[in-house]
Design a protein around this motif. Structure first.
Motif, PDB file in Angstrom:
ATOM      1  N   LEU A  36       0.807  -1.219   0.000  1.00 53.95           N
ATOM      2  CA  LEU A  36       0.000   0.000   0.000  1.00 53.95           C
ATOM      3  C   LEU A  36       0.844   1.274   0.000  1.00 53.95           C
ATOM      4  O   LEU A  36       0.309   2.374   0.189  1.00 53.95           O
ATOM      5  CB  LEU A  36      -0.940  -0.001   1.208  1.00 53.95           C
ATOM      6  CG  LEU A  36      -1.976  -1.138   1.218  1.00 53.95           C
ATOM      7  CD1 LEU A  36      -2.808  -1.089   2.489  1.00 53.95           C
ATOM      8  CD2 LEU A  36      -2.875  -1.075  -0.010  1.00 53.95           C
ATOM      9  N   ALA A  37       2.128   1.135  -0.239  1.00 50.42           N
ATOM     10  CA  ALA A  37       3.002   2.311  -0.268  1.00 50.42           C
ATOM     11  C   ALA A  37       2.517   3.303  -1.328  1.00 50.42           C
ATOM     12  O   ALA A  37       2.225   2.933  -2.460  1.00 50.42           O
ATOM     13  CB  ALA A  37       4.439   1.889  -0.566  1.00 50.42           C
ATOM     14  N   GLY A  38       2.414   4.550  -0.935  1.00 51.05           N
ATOM     15  CA  GLY A  38       1.968   5.588  -1.859  1.00 51.05           C
ATOM     16  C   GLY A  38       0.472   5.628  -2.091  1.00 51.05           C
ATOM     17  O   GLY A  38       0.005   6.346  -2.985  1.00 51.05           O
ATOM     18  N   ALA A  39      -0.296   4.869  -1.286  1.00 51.18           N
ATOM     19  CA  ALA A  39      -1.753   4.866  -1.466  1.00 51.18           C
ATOM     20  C   ALA A  39      -2.310   6.282  -1.303  1.00 51.18           C
ATOM     21  O   ALA A  39      -2.011   6.954  -0.314  1.00 51.18           O
ATOM     22  CB  ALA A  39      -2.399   3.929  -0.452  1.00 51.18           C
ATOM     23  N   PRO A  40      -3.161   6.719  -2.248  1.00 54.38           N
ATOM     24  CA  PRO A  40      -3.650   8.096  -2.210  1.00 54.38           C
ATOM     25  C   PRO A  40      -4.931   8.278  -1.416  1.00 54.38           C
ATOM     26  O   PRO A  40      -5.400   9.398  -1.245  1.00 54.38           O
ATOM     27  CB  PRO A  40      -3.913   8.396  -3.690  1.00 54.38           C
ATOM     28  CG  PRO A  40      -4.356   7.071  -4.239  1.00 54.38           C
ATOM     29  CD  PRO A  40      -3.552   6.032  -3.490  1.00 54.38           C
ATOM     30  N   TRP A  41      -5.510   7.179  -0.932  1.00 54.40           N
ATOM     31  CA  TRP A  41      -6.860   7.227  -0.383  1.00 54.40           C
ATOM     32  C   TRP A  41      -6.885   7.823   1.022  1.00 54.40           C
ATOM     33  O   TRP A  41      -6.079   7.486   1.882  1.00 54.40           O
ATOM     34  CB  TRP A  41      -7.459   5.831  -0.388  1.00 54.40           C
ATOM     35  CG  TRP A  41      -7.446   5.242  -1.774  1.00 54.40           C
ATOM     36  CD1 TRP A  41      -8.097   5.726  -2.882  1.00 54.40           C
ATOM     37  CD2 TRP A  41      -6.723   4.083  -2.200  1.00 54.40           C
ATOM     38  NE1 TRP A  41      -7.826   4.929  -3.977  1.00 54.40           N
ATOM     39  CE2 TRP A  41      -6.983   3.912  -3.586  1.00 54.40           C
ATOM     40  CE3 TRP A  41      -5.892   3.175  -1.550  1.00 54.40           C
ATOM     41  CZ2 TRP A  41      -6.443   2.866  -4.326  1.00 54.40           C
ATOM     42  CZ3 TRP A  41      -5.343   2.128  -2.286  1.00 54.40           C
ATOM     43  CH2 TRP A  41      -5.625   1.988  -3.651  1.00 54.40           C
ATOM     44  N   ARG A  42      -7.876   8.686   1.240  1.00 53.89           N
ATOM     45  CA  ARG A  42      -8.026   9.373   2.521  1.00 53.89           C
ATOM     46  C   ARG A  42      -9.400   9.138   3.159  1.00 53.89           C
ATOM     47  O   ARG A  42      -9.573   9.392   4.347  1.00 53.89           O
ATOM     48  CB  ARG A  42      -7.816  10.889   2.339  1.00 53.89           C
ATOM     49  CG  ARG A  42      -6.428  11.274   1.799  1.00 53.89           C
ATOM     50  CD  ARG A  42      -5.355  10.932   2.793  1.00 53.89           C
ATOM     51  NE  ARG A  42      -4.016  11.334   2.353  1.00 53.89           N
ATOM     52  CZ  ARG A  42      -3.187  10.549   1.665  1.00 53.89           C
ATOM     53  NH1 ARG A  42      -3.568   9.303   1.348  1.00 53.89           N
ATOM     54  NH2 ARG A  42      -1.992  10.962   1.312  1.00 53.89           N
ATOM     55  N   ARG A  43     -10.362   8.675   2.348  1.00 51.71           N
ATOM     56  CA  ARG A  43     -11.717   8.464   2.843  1.00 51.71           C
ATOM     57  C   ARG A  43     -12.222   7.127   2.280  1.00 51.71           C
ATOM     58  O   ARG A  43     -12.431   6.990   1.064  1.00 51.71           O
ATOM     59  CB  ARG A  43     -12.652   9.621   2.454  1.00 51.71           C
ATOM     60  CG  ARG A  43     -12.179  10.970   2.989  1.00 51.71           C
ATOM     61  CD  ARG A  43     -13.159  12.095   2.692  1.00 51.71           C
ATOM     62  NE  ARG A  43     -14.421  11.934   3.413  1.00 51.71           N
ATOM     63  CZ  ARG A  43     -14.593  12.256   4.689  1.00 51.71           C
ATOM     64  NH1 ARG A  43     -13.586  12.737   5.413  1.00 51.71           N
ATOM     65  NH2 ARG A  43     -15.767  12.083   5.271  1.00 51.71           N
ATOM     66  N   PHE A  44     -12.406   6.157   3.158  1.00 47.79           N
ATOM     67  CA  PHE A  44     -12.673   4.772   2.781  1.00 47.79           C
ATOM     68  C   PHE A  44     -14.075   4.382   3.265  1.00 47.79           C
ATOM     69  O   PHE A  44     -14.347   4.421   4.469  1.00 47.79           O
ATOM     70  CB  PHE A  44     -11.599   3.878   3.400  1.00 47.79           C
ATOM     71  CG  PHE A  44     -11.765   2.402   3.182  1.00 47.79           C
ATOM     72  CD1 PHE A  44     -12.339   1.881   2.038  1.00 47.79           C
ATOM     73  CD2 PHE A  44     -11.318   1.503   4.155  1.00 47.79           C
ATOM     74  CE1 PHE A  44     -12.474   0.514   1.845  1.00 47.79           C
ATOM     75  CE2 PHE A  44     -11.434   0.137   3.978  1.00 47.79           C
ATOM     76  CZ  PHE A  44     -12.014  -0.362   2.820  1.00 47.79           C
ATOM     77  N   ALA A  45     -14.954   4.022   2.334  1.00 50.12           N
ATOM     78  CA  ALA A  45     -16.331   3.646   2.675  1.00 50.12           C
ATOM     79  C   ALA A  45     -16.615   2.220   2.219  1.00 50.12           C
ATOM     80  O   ALA A  45     -16.093   1.762   1.194  1.00 50.12           O
ATOM     81  CB  ALA A  45     -17.326   4.605   2.023  1.00 50.12           C
ATOM     82  N   VAL A  46     -17.462   1.541   2.968  1.00 52.87           N
ATOM     83  CA  VAL A  46     -17.867   0.169   2.657  1.00 52.87           C
ATOM     84  C   VAL A  46     -19.383   0.085   2.731  1.00 52.87           C
ATOM     85  O   VAL A  46     -19.977   0.517   3.724  1.00 52.87           O
ATOM     86  CB  VAL A  46     -17.242  -0.836   3.651  1.00 52.87           C
ATOM     87  CG1 VAL A  46     -17.685  -2.253   3.328  1.00 52.87           C
ATOM     88  CG2 VAL A  46     -15.714  -0.730   3.650  1.00 52.87           C
ATOM     89  N   ILE A  47     -20.004  -0.462   1.685  1.00 55.87           N
ATOM     90  CA  ILE A  47     -21.444  -0.702   1.721  1.00 55.87           C
ATOM     91  C   ILE A  47     -21.708  -2.159   1.357  1.00 55.87           C
ATOM     92  O   ILE A  47     -20.948  -2.775   0.611  1.00 55.87           O
ATOM     93  CB  ILE A  47     -22.232   0.248   0.785  1.00 55.87           C
ATOM     94  CG1 ILE A  47     -21.862   0.043  -0.688  1.00 55.87           C
ATOM     95  CG2 ILE A  47     -22.006   1.695   1.194  1.00 55.87           C
ATOM     96  CD1 ILE A  47     -22.710   0.879  -1.650  1.00 55.87           C
ATOM     97  N   GLY A  48     -22.787  -2.701   1.924  1.00 60.00           N
ATOM     98  CA  GLY A  48     -23.104  -4.084   1.596  1.00 60.00           C
ATOM     99  C   GLY A  48     -23.835  -4.807   2.704  1.00 60.00           C
ATOM    100  O   GLY A  48     -24.483  -4.202   3.566  1.00 60.00           O
ATOM    101  N   ASP A  49     -23.687  -6.126   2.685  1.00 58.06           N
ATOM    102  CA  ASP A  49     -24.414  -7.013   3.585  1.00 58.06           C
ATOM    103  C   ASP A  49     -23.495  -7.501   4.707  1.00 58.06           C
ATOM    104  O   ASP A  49     -22.585  -6.784   5.120  1.00 58.06           O
ATOM    105  CB  ASP A  49     -25.007  -8.169   2.773  1.00 58.06           C
ATOM    106  CG  ASP A  49     -23.955  -8.838   1.880  1.00 58.06           C
ATOM    107  OD1 ASP A  49     -22.753  -8.778   2.221  1.00 58.06           O
ATOM    108  OD2 ASP A  49     -24.331  -9.428   0.848  1.00 58.06           O
TER     109      ASP A  49
END
Length: 240
Positions: A36-49
């Motif tokens: 995950l080095a250099g991952a740009p993500w700052r807001r992580f959402a999960v939807i589902g069951d």
């Protein structure tokens, strides 16, 4: 797509060091960090069951948490202020997930989102793939339209679980593969990232399943997270 290494079915109750030959189910922190080095993500959402929610029986030697929680922990080591929202709720069908969770997920404004849907639909006698696919496509499209990276999920072919009655295995496997294939087509069309657990070697490992035969135990969640982290790493160019 590269997934986790082939696993053996017989493992000691007390697994070894994460990422070692004695414990291929779980990545070590250093391995997660490298993928995950250099991952740009700052807001992580999960939807589902329930798969998104993280339902699973405790398993000795593995964290008592769902697979997306493990991904969030790994991302948070690189980005301490990562915002994480898991809206997953057990027993929901694809249309119910869309109705109840898509709006709040969009309001959260994620730059990385996981969509898990269809598992409860395929357990119904009246299951038909196209209505389910339309709801999955609508959710993926709405999230992609905001610029978010979206991860779709092909469910494990749990017919390897010893808890699934023999007479149900063939029809259940057919539905699982049908759902995976359509979800993968949606991901390709929308530029999403697809996690193909249906055809992953882990599907054939009965030690990953809980006693209900449908959900993973915590070993299974650790393995699921490892596959996801490897796949995200490949998207980032961090192949190993």
């Amino acid at each position: 797509m590269n997934t986790a290494d082939t696993v053996a079915h017989d493992r000691p109750k007390n697994p070894g060091v994460p990422g070692s030959p004695d414990n291929p189910y779980r990545l070590a922190f250093a391995q997660e960090d490298a993928y995950l080095a250099g991952a740009p993500w700052r807001r992580f959402a999960v939807i589902g069951d329930s798969i998104a929610e993280g339902i699973g029986e405790p398993t000795e030697g593995f964290p008592d948490q769902g697979w997306t929680d493990t991904i969030a922990d790994a991302l948070r080591r690189a980005t301490p202020d990562l915002a994480y929202l898991n809206l997953g709720t057990r027993d929901l069908r694809a249309d119910e997930i869309r109705a109840a969770q898509l709006g709040p997920a969009l309001d959260f404004d994620p730059d990385l989102a996981v969509v898990v849907a269809g598992g409860n639909d395929l357990l119904r006698r009246s299951f038909a793939i196209e209505p389910v696919a339309r709801h999955i496509d609508a959710m993926v499209a709405a999230l992609r339209d905001t610029g978010a990276d979206v991860v779709t999920v092909g469910l494990y072919d749990c017919t390897a679980s010893p808890y699934i009655p023999e007479e149900l295995r063939a029809p259940l496997a057919a539905r699982l593969h049908e759902l995976n294939n359509r979800t993968w087509e949606i991901a390709l069309a929308r530029g999403a990232i697809h996690l193909d657990y249906t055809n992953d070697p882990g599907s054939a490992d009965p030690s990953l399943y809980g006693s209900d035969g449908l959900h993973g135990n915590r070993r299974g969640h650790a393995y699921t997270a490892a596959v996801a982290v490897r796949t995200l790493g490949a998207r980032l160019g961090n192949k190993r």
